[in-house]
Design a protein around this motif. Structure first.
Motif, PDB file in Angstrom:
ATOM      1  N   ILE A   1     -13.708   5.545   9.868  1.00 44.03           N
ATOM      2  CA  ILE A   1     -12.394   5.725  11.061  1.00 44.03           C
ATOM      3  C   ILE A   1     -12.074   6.689   9.841  1.00 44.03           C
ATOM      4  N   VAL A   2     -11.354   6.240   8.768  1.00 40.21           N
ATOM      5  CA  VAL A   2     -10.540   7.270   7.579  1.00 40.21           C
ATOM      6  C   VAL A   2     -11.139   8.397   7.722  1.00 40.21           C
ATOM      7  N   ILE A   3     -12.666   8.460   7.117  1.00 31.84           N
ATOM      8  CA  ILE A   3     -12.956   9.304   6.823  1.00 31.84           C
ATOM      9  C   ILE A   3     -13.018  10.189   8.154  1.00 31.84           C
TER      10      ILE A   3
ATOM     11  N   LEU B   1      -7.967  -3.581   4.262  1.00 29.69           N
ATOM     12  CA  LEU B   1      -8.715  -1.891   4.818  1.00 29.69           C
ATOM     13  C   LEU B   1      -9.317  -2.113   6.272  1.00 29.69           C
ATOM     14  N   VAL B   2      -8.282  -0.704   6.739  1.00 26.87           N
ATOM     15  CA  VAL B   2      -9.595  -0.773   7.769  1.00 26.87           C
ATOM     16  C   VAL B   2     -11.024   0.239   7.466  1.00 26.87           C
ATOM     17  N   SER B   3     -12.126  -0.205   8.374  1.00 24.74           N
ATOM     18  CA  SER B   3     -12.644   0.605   7.911  1.00 24.74           C
ATOM     19  C   SER B   3     -13.476   2.242   7.272  1.00 24.74           C
TER      20      SER B   3
ATOM     21  N   ASP C   1      -4.658  -4.825  13.533  1.00 22.53           N
ATOM     22  CA  ASP C   1      -4.778  -6.646  12.774  1.00 22.53           C
ATOM     23  C   ASP C   1      -5.161  -6.407  11.412  1.00 22.53           C
ATOM     24  N   LEU C   2      -6.209  -5.338  11.032  1.00 20.58           N
ATOM     25  CA  LEU C   2      -6.833  -5.122  10.279  1.00 20.58           C
ATOM     26  C   LEU C   2      -5.628  -5.121   8.954  1.00 20.58           C
ATOM     27  N   ILE C   3      -4.525  -3.942   9.301  1.00 22.80           N
ATOM     28  CA  ILE C   3      -2.995  -3.140   8.684  1.00 22.80           C
ATOM     29  C   ILE C   3      -1.968  -4.581   8.828  1.00 22.80           C
TER      30      ILE C   3
ATOM     31  N   PRO D   1      -0.081  -0.277  -3.670  1.00 21.70           N
ATOM     32  CA  PRO D   1       0.604   0.157  -3.105  1.00 21.70           C
ATOM     33  C   PRO D   1       2.186  -0.207  -3.636  1.00 21.70           C
ATOM     34  N   GLY D   2       2.853   0.663  -2.612  1.00 19.90           N
ATOM     35  CA  GLY D   2       4.889   1.001  -3.461  1.00 19.90           C
ATOM     36  C   GLY D   2       4.307   1.945  -4.626  1.00 19.90           C
ATOM     37  N   ALA D   3       3.685   2.551  -5.228  1.00 16.31           N
ATOM     38  CA  ALA D   3       3.739   3.026  -6.656  1.00 16.31           C
ATOM     39  C   ALA D   3       4.439   4.571  -5.913  1.00 16.31           C
TER      40      ALA D   3
ATOM     41  N   LEU E   1      -2.776   5.887  10.241  1.00 14.69           N
ATOM     42  CA  LEU E   1      -2.951   5.126  11.468  1.00 14.69           C
ATOM     43  C   LEU E   1      -1.685   4.631  11.769  1.00 14.69           C
ATOM     44  N   ARG E   2      -0.656   4.866  11.281  1.00 13.87           N
ATOM     45  CA  ARG E   2       0.729   4.282  12.457  1.00 13.87           C
ATOM     46  C   ARG E   2       0.547   5.000  12.868  1.00 13.87           C
ATOM     47  N   ALA E   3       0.063   6.200  13.369  1.00 14.56           N
ATOM     48  CA  ALA E   3       0.727   6.860  14.251  1.00 14.56           C
ATOM     49  C   ALA E   3       0.032   6.886  15.245  1.00 14.56           C
TER      50      ALA E   3
HETATM   51  P1  ADP Z   1       0.608   1.666   0.684  1.00 13.64           P
HETATM   52  O1  ADP Z   1      -0.142   1.874   0.045  1.00 13.64           O
HETATM   53  O2  ADP Z   1       2.118   1.067   1.304  1.00 13.64           O
HETATM   54  O3  ADP Z   1      -0.107   0.206   0.761  1.00 13.64           O
HETATM   55  P2  ADP Z   1      -0.407   2.893   2.845  1.00 13.64           P
HETATM   56  O4  ADP Z   1       0.497   4.134   3.825  1.00 13.64           O
HETATM   57  O5  ADP Z   1      -1.540   3.594   2.101  1.00 13.64           O
HETATM   58  O6  ADP Z   1       0.403   2.017   2.463  1.00 13.64           O
HETATM   59  O7  ADP Z   1      -1.590   2.082   4.152  1.00 13.64           O
HETATM   60  C1  ADP Z   1      -1.655   1.051   4.958  1.00 13.64           C
HETATM   61  C2  ADP Z   1      -2.801   0.048   5.067  1.00 13.64           C
HETATM   62  O8  ADP Z   1      -3.776   1.183   6.280  1.00 13.64           O
HETATM   63  C3  ADP Z   1      -3.296  -0.094   4.267  1.00 13.64           C
HETATM   64  O9  ADP Z   1      -3.217  -1.393   3.743  1.00 13.64           O
HETATM   65  C4  ADP Z   1      -4.599  -0.083   4.802  1.00 13.64           C
HETATM   66  O10 ADP Z   1      -4.644  -1.108   5.353  1.00 13.64           O
HETATM   67  C5  ADP Z   1      -4.631   1.082   5.879  1.00 13.64           C
HETATM   68  N1  ADP Z   1      -5.446   2.030   5.237  1.00 13.64           N
HETATM   69  C6  ADP Z   1      -5.068   3.132   4.612  1.00 13.64           C
HETATM   70  N2  ADP Z   1      -5.595   3.832   4.329  1.00 13.64           N
HETATM   71  C7  ADP Z   1      -6.875   3.432   4.000  1.00 13.64           C
HETATM   72  C8  ADP Z   1      -7.869   3.792   3.754  1.00 13.64           C
HETATM   73  N3  ADP Z   1      -8.249   4.705   3.337  1.00 13.64           N
HETATM   74  N4  ADP Z   1      -8.983   3.075   3.811  1.00 13.64           N
HETATM   75  C9  ADP Z   1      -9.079   1.857   4.093  1.00 13.64           C
HETATM   76  N5  ADP Z   1      -7.344   1.079   4.923  1.00 13.64           N
HETATM   77  C10 ADP Z   1      -6.391   2.104   4.316  1.00 13.64           C
END
Ligand code: ADP
Length: 196
Positions: free
Chosen positions: A64-66, A59-61, A52-54, A10-12, A36-38
């Motif tokens: 969901i992201v797949i 990590l979210v499941s 809540d997880l974010i 994160p932040g890289a 996810l933010r959208a």
């Molecule tokens: P950063 O890399 O700055 O932490 P991101 O915008 O990539 O920020 O992600 C923010 C949050 O969204 C993560 O901390 C996580 O909760 C969730 N997230 C994003 N991408 C994934 C992923 N591929 N798998 C699981 N959780 C994810």
């Protein structure tokens, strides 16, 4: 096609470099964090599930992201290539991505890891938090948890691509433009090969 996994803690600086790569190579940027933010902004059921997880920096499941990535890859059938940003974050996600791409006769060209020291990551995220509106960017405890989650759950994904000889580390302690020049040096020769 040029399909890049842009990797790193994160932040890289993945989002920042992704914008420049999109411009230069005409790629489609797929950031699971942005997606996810959208959803959270819309207040959709999915957004409410992940909030809540974010907020905790977990990590979210994988499912969901797949699914989000699958929809977005399918919606961009004519893309010159994709930049995957913030995905895959687990080995399960990496395997699903490979399977998904293979079905469409596509594959990952390479993974680029942006490398930044931990103290600098925290500093950059806190600075971003002043303007990003992201609650997960404002609290040092949450930021440290995100880095811990990265080290424990996400960094093994680099080994997955190393085993496929697709992994390239790039230092990002310098300026945005210095790093982008390094990325171009890595990617320009790839463009020539991918077109042949
Ligand atoms: P950063 O890399 O700055 O932490 P991101 O915008 O990539 O920020 O992600 C923010 C949050 O969204 C993560 O901390 C996580 O909760 C969730 N997230 C994003 N991408 C994934 C992923 N591929 N798998 C699981 N959780 C994810």
């Amino acid at each position: 096609m040029l399909n890049i996994v842009l990797f790193g803690p994160p932040g890289a600086g993945k989002g920042t470099q992704a914008v420049k790569l999109v411009e230069n190579y005409n790629l489609v940027h797929l950031s699971t964090g942005d997606m996810l933010r959208a959803e959270m902004k819309k207040g959709s059921p999915l957004g409410l599930t992940v909030k809540d997880l974010i907020d905790k920096g977990e990590l979210v499941s994988d499912e969901i992201v797949i699914e989000l990535i699958r929809e977005n890859v399918n919606n961009n059938k004519n893309a010159a290539g994709f930049i995957f940003d913030g995905f895959p974050r687990t080995i399960a996600q990496a395997k699903s991505l490979d399977a998904m791409l293979e079905k469409e006769s596509m594959n990952i060209s390479l993974m680029i890891t942006l490398e930044v020291e931990e103290q600098e990551l925290i500093k950059r995220i806190l600075t971003r938090g002043e303007t990003s509106g992201r609650t997960d960017d404002l609290d040092t405890g949450i930021i440290k948890n995100r880095i811990k989650v990265y080290n424990e759950q996400t960094s093994p994904v680099a080994d997955y691509y190393k085993r496929q000889n697709k992994h390239i580390p790039v230092d990002n302690m310098g300026t945005i433009d210095e790093t982008f020049d390094c990325l171009k040096k890595v990617l320009d020769p790839k463009i020539v090969t991918e077109q042949n």
